[in-house]
Design a protein around this motif. Structure first.
Motif: not given
Lengths: 111, 110
Positions: A55, A57, A62
């Protein structure tokens, strides 16, 4: 080449809502990048996620990556009319700068 | 300002008339590439170049030529354009993992 697709092909949402688009691919990747294209113009790099990351951001963006499913998703939170554009994911294989793109997701954010 | 510059932005030509689309980058990147974008088909890579004098075919190279005589320039050559080469063309220059795209050349072959 790294064949794959973005989905949905088109997405229409109200301003302030979140937009999620997905990218699937078929062979191993080194990294996956998301690009934005305003109508008829060049692509602009948004965010990159490496194969060992899950992941990332960046501001209202995102990105997630699931290498076991060979898929990625891009989430744009609190969308704005200015986010209206087409979004592409570009995949590159190990040791390669060669990027392969799908057909993109056309996002329309209605004011 | 870091940029990739393509010329011309728009071109209408006739079948068989040789043309060149120029691409220049001011970022000293080694890797450059050409793509075409068509409705329903997305972006497809035509040719790429790893460095000066090193070029290779992408996914759709038929009908195109390229050259890389100097690092900053990577022209796309259509020796005998045909109507199926009507498309929107993009040049890209890559630093590390990030590609920088030109503004595009909209080519129509009649």
């Amino acid at each position: 080449s790294q064949q794959g697709e973005e989905d949905p092909q088109a997405l229409s949402i109200q301003e302030g809502e979140n937009a999620t688009m997905n990218c699937s691919y078929k062979t191993s990747i080194n990294n996956l990048q998301w690009y934005r294209q305003n109508s008829g113009r060049g692509l602009v790099h948004l965010i990159l996620i490496r194969s060992n990351e899950r992941e990332k951001h960046s501001g209202r963006l995102r990105v997630t990556l699931d290498t076991s499913k060979k898929s990625s998703s891009l989430l744009i939170t609190a969308s704005r009319a200015a986010d209206t554009a087409s979004y592409f994911c570009g995949r590159s294989g190990a040791g390669s700068y060669q990027l392969t793109f799908g057909k993109g997701t056309k996002l329309s954010v209605i004011p | 300002e870091a940029q990739v510059t393509q010329n011309p932005r728009y071109l209408i030509t006739v079948t068989g008339k040789k043309l060149t689309v120029t691409c220049s980058q001011n970022m000293n990147h080694e890797y450059m590439s050409w793509y075409r974008q068509d409705p329903g088909l997305g972006l497809r890579q035509i040719y790429y170049s790893m460095n000066v004098e090193v070029t290779d075919k992408g996914d759709v190279p038929e009908g195109y030529k390229v050259s890389r005589k100097e690092k900053r320039n990577f022209p796309l050559i259509l020796e005998s354009p045909s109507p199926n080469q009507t498309s929107l063309y993009f040049c890209a220059s890559t630093r590390g993992d990030e590609a920088f795209f030109g503004q595009g050349t909209r080519l129509t072959v009649v």
